[in-house]
Design a protein around this motif. Structure first.
Motif, PDB file in Angstrom:
ATOM      1  N   GLN A 140     -51.123 -50.981 -44.098  1.00 48.52           N
ATOM      2  CA  GLN A 140     -50.763 -52.268 -44.697  1.00 48.52           C
ATOM      3  C   GLN A 140     -50.115 -52.024 -46.060  1.00 48.52           C
ATOM      4  OE1 GLN A 140     -50.977 -55.292 -43.359  1.00 48.52           O
ATOM      5  NE2 GLN A 140     -51.995 -56.771 -44.683  1.00 48.52           N
ATOM      6  N   CYS A 142     -47.553 -53.519 -49.368  1.00 50.70           N
ATOM      7  CA  CYS A 142     -46.914 -54.629 -50.073  1.00 50.70           C
ATOM      8  C   CYS A 142     -45.406 -54.428 -50.177  1.00 50.70           C
ATOM      9  CB  CYS A 142     -47.489 -54.750 -51.485  1.00 50.70           C
ATOM     10  SG  CYS A 142     -49.249 -55.126 -51.529  1.00 50.70           S
ATOM     11  N   ALA A 158     -53.012 -58.120 -54.932  1.00 50.00           N
ATOM     12  CA  ALA A 158     -52.341 -57.492 -53.794  1.00 50.00           C
ATOM     13  C   ALA A 158     -53.292 -56.572 -53.033  1.00 50.00           C
ATOM     14  CB  ALA A 158     -51.119 -56.714 -54.273  1.00 50.00           C
ATOM     15  N   TYR A 162     -54.200 -59.125 -49.848  1.00 52.29           N
ATOM     16  CA  TYR A 162     -53.312 -58.630 -48.792  1.00 52.29           C
ATOM     17  C   TYR A 162     -53.738 -57.259 -48.270  1.00 52.29           C
ATOM     18  CZ  TYR A 162     -48.946 -57.668 -46.334  1.00 52.29           C
ATOM     19  OH  TYR A 162     -48.005 -57.379 -45.369  1.00 52.29           O
ATOM     20  N   GLY A 164     -53.124 -54.331 -49.684  1.00 51.70           N
ATOM     21  CA  GLY A 164     -52.006 -53.396 -49.792  1.00 51.70           C
ATOM     22  C   GLY A 164     -52.454 -52.001 -50.210  1.00 51.70           C
ATOM     23  N   ALA A 239     -54.573 -67.621 -50.849  1.00 58.44           N
ATOM     24  CA  ALA A 239     -53.186 -67.158 -50.979  1.00 58.44           C
ATOM     25  C   ALA A 239     -52.844 -67.061 -52.460  1.00 58.44           C
ATOM     26  CB  ALA A 239     -52.229 -68.093 -50.266  1.00 58.44           C
ATOM     27  N   TRP A 256     -49.089 -63.469 -51.200  1.00 62.22           N
ATOM     28  CA  TRP A 256     -50.019 -62.689 -50.391  1.00 62.22           C
ATOM     29  C   TRP A 256     -51.030 -63.645 -49.769  1.00 62.22           C
ATOM     30  CZ3 TRP A 256     -47.237 -58.708 -50.365  1.00 62.22           C
ATOM     31  CH2 TRP A 256     -46.735 -58.116 -51.522  1.00 62.22           C
ATOM     32  N   ASN A 257     -51.249 -63.527 -48.482  1.00 62.98           N
ATOM     33  CA  ASN A 257     -52.241 -64.333 -47.769  1.00 62.98           C
ATOM     34  C   ASN A 257     -53.465 -63.481 -47.438  1.00 62.98           C
ATOM     35  OD1 ASN A 257     -50.749 -66.874 -47.484  1.00 62.98           O
ATOM     36  ND2 ASN A 257     -49.354 -65.655 -46.215  1.00 62.98           N
ATOM     37  N   THR A 259     -56.758 -61.741 -45.815  1.00 63.83           N
ATOM     38  CA  THR A 259     -57.043 -61.212 -44.474  1.00 63.83           C
ATOM     39  C   THR A 259     -58.395 -61.689 -43.941  1.00 63.83           C
ATOM     40  OG1 THR A 259     -58.047 -59.206 -45.412  1.00 63.83           O
ATOM     41  CG2 THR A 259     -55.685 -59.138 -44.923  1.00 63.83           C
TER      42      THR A 259
END
Length: 328
Positions: A140, A142, A158, A162, A164, A239, A256-257, A259
């Protein structure tokens, strides 16, 4: 015996307690000696003869010696390890293989965040390097590029929302200069909390055979990091939109949403339970993993963790079983 290194004392003491005690840590009959295996990060530490530990070293911790079935109908046959902890009463409400060493995948990032929050400043400006260009299949990312700049606060969003992995590298290099030095810092923080059955070699949780932890150690780490308001704010954000500076000086806006399926609304939360947030993690060898910070109808806080579940659907079903127990 008494720890010469006061920072490690809780770690060694907690390791001893896990062998013999189940339930609340506030117990006047705690052992005043330790015996760590050769794999422990604090193995080999010596102390002066005749010294003793404080009997209150684990007064704020849940301690787990073996499996605990829980009050409800909890089916963990398709998970390798799981646990549920009442933070206020320091009661372990459910436990399965809580001390088994397993791969944590991206749950690693709760320790990355703790280390960064303790050792950095949210306003710090991070410059991304080539090391953030992770090429592992399925990682995953960014999409940060060398020369991009963002704040530590943005990088934490992030990292935690997300998930990242490149954000993890950027944070590690900013805080410690390299991933290797940051991993040392992560292990120092873990050991100081009593998480002595863990070893971390990177800030993101992508697979490494020498990167492992336990459900209990994750509880110890998570209980510490949720004391930081910023961390709780981040994991409770569905988010996040941010603008950062690209290497050519222009700006880029991204959203960024999260998880976490409970915060996304794609997993149903049991009645009376509020999921504050947590961290997901999935790799082929780690399986599907999740740690959560939640509260029941009375506002009592809980930590729940499931490791190496068969798949994501099963993972959330198992976590819901744990959450249903906190209102019983």
């Amino acid at each position: 015996m008494k720890c010469i290194n006061k920072r490690l004392c809780p770690a060694i003491a907690a390791a001893v307690a896990t062998v013999v005690i189940s339930g609340c840590g506030n117990n006047q009959n705690l052992i005043n000696a330790y015996n760590l295996d050769s794999d422990s990060p604090v193995a080999g530490i010596s102390a002066s003869a005749g010294e003793e530990y404080s009997p209150l070293f684990a007064e704020d911790l849940c301690i787990v010696a073996g499996d605990i079935p829980g009050a409800g109908d909890i089916d963990m046959t398709q998970a390798e390890a799981a646990a549920l902890f009442d933070i206020d009463s320091r009661e372990t409400m459910f436990s399965k293989n809580a001390h088994e060493k397993l791969y944590p995948a991206s749950i690693t990032k709760i320790l990355t965040a703790l280390t960064a929050l303790k050792r950095g400043n949210l306003e710090d400006v991070i410059t991304v390097t080539e090391n953030a260009l992770i090429t592992e299949s399925g990682a995953q990312l960014c999409g940060f590029r060398p020369g991009d700049q963002l704040t530590l606060e943005q990088a934490l969003y992030a990292l935690l929302i997300y998930s990242g992995n490149d954000a993890g590298i950027a944070i590690a290099e900013h805080i410690s200069g390299s991933v290797e030095e940051f991993a040392k810092a992560m292990n120092e923080e873990a050991v100081a909390l009593g998480a002595t059955n863990s070893n971390f070699v990177n800030p993101h949780g992508l697979h490494d055979d020498n990167h492992y932890t336990t459900a209990y150690d994750l509880y110890l780490i998570f209980q510490e990091v949720v004391k930081y308001d910023k961390f709780v704010e981040i994991i409770n954000t569905p988010a996040y939109t941010m603008s950062y500076t690209l290497s050519d000086g222009t700006s880029k806006e991204v959203t960024w949403n999260i998880t976490n399926h409970y915060l996304k609304g794609t997993a149903a939360t049991p009645e009376g339970v509020t999921v504050i947030g947590g961290k997901t993690g999935t790799t082929q060898k780690a399986g599907a993993c999740l740690i959560l910070f939640s509260k029941n109808a009375q506002g009592t806080p809980f930590i729940s963790v499931v490791l190496k579940s068969d798949d994501r659907t099963t993972l959330y079903s198992q976590m819901t079983d744990l959450l249903e127990d906190i209102n019983k």
